[in-house]
Scaffold this motif. Structure first.
Motif: not given
Length: 202
Positions: A125-150
């Motif tokens: 319901a409502g697209g509630a987050p269900a994947h748990h882990g470590i979220a990160y975001r960073r810039i690599e050269r000309d790219t924005l990276i959004l990720g989740l490890d876990g």
């Protein structure tokens, strides 16, 4: 906005946005860029000079394509601008933003795309987050990276552009100079990687 959402689909990838092409998670609709049941974009908002454009029309000419015709609320310097978003699901999400300047004097325009990824499960319901882990975001050269490890997996959204951009951890900004009767465009590419499938989509 009072208008139905717009959805495009290609195989297991889909995008559901509001009528002008934006993705926000504040409403009741499960908007987002989804690969299977996971949301890889939970925010995708276009603004022109700090304001979100007004919808003129939209269309879904094919099941994997959508087009949005917009006009800025207040165009810089009294200019006459039209904004077109062309969205395609093909080897990831590809979106072209086209500015058409129909005025008689040059203008300076700031184009901004805000982006985020919560990697929520669509079926909840409502697209509630269900994947748990470590979220990160960073810039690599000309790219924005959004990720989740876990939870034994790795999920990542990579956003790049065909034109020079100022990147920060919340999106991309373009400083545009437009001469009279000229156009400017940028192609935005959103690539998805899911470690559970050991594949990157480009």
């Amino acid at each position: 906005m009072g208008q139905p959402p717009v959805e495009v689909v290609n195989a297991t990838t889909s995008v559901v946005s509001d009528a002008r092409g934006d993705i926000e998670t504040t409403g009741t609709e499960p908007l987002g860029l989804f690969e299977a049941d996971t949301r890889f974009l939970s925010r995708w908002v276009l603004s022109i000079d700090g304001q979100r454009p007004t919808l003129l029309s939209n269309d879904v000419p094919r099941y994997f394509e959508a087009e949005f015709l917009l006009v800025p609320e207040e165009a810089a310097g009294g200019s006459r601008l039209r904004v077109t978003r062309n969205r395609t699901l093909s080897q990831g999400l590809r979106e072209t933003v086209l500015l058409s300047h129909q005025g008689d004097t040059p203008v300076e325009v700031t184009v901004r795309v805000d982006a985020d990824a919560d990697f929520a499960v669509r079926s909840e319901a409502g697209g509630a987050p269900a994947h748990h882990g470590i979220a990160y975001r960073r810039i690599e050269r000309d790219t924005l990276i959004l990720g989740l490890d876990g939870d034994g997996s790795h999920r990542q959204t990579a956003i790049s552009a065909s034109a020079p951009a100022e990147l920060d951890q919340n999106g991309l900004t373009f400083r545009v100079h437009l001469e009279p009767r000229r156009d400017w465009s940028v192609e935005l590419l959103v690539s998805l990687a899911d470690g559970t499938a050991s594949a990157a989509r480009r």
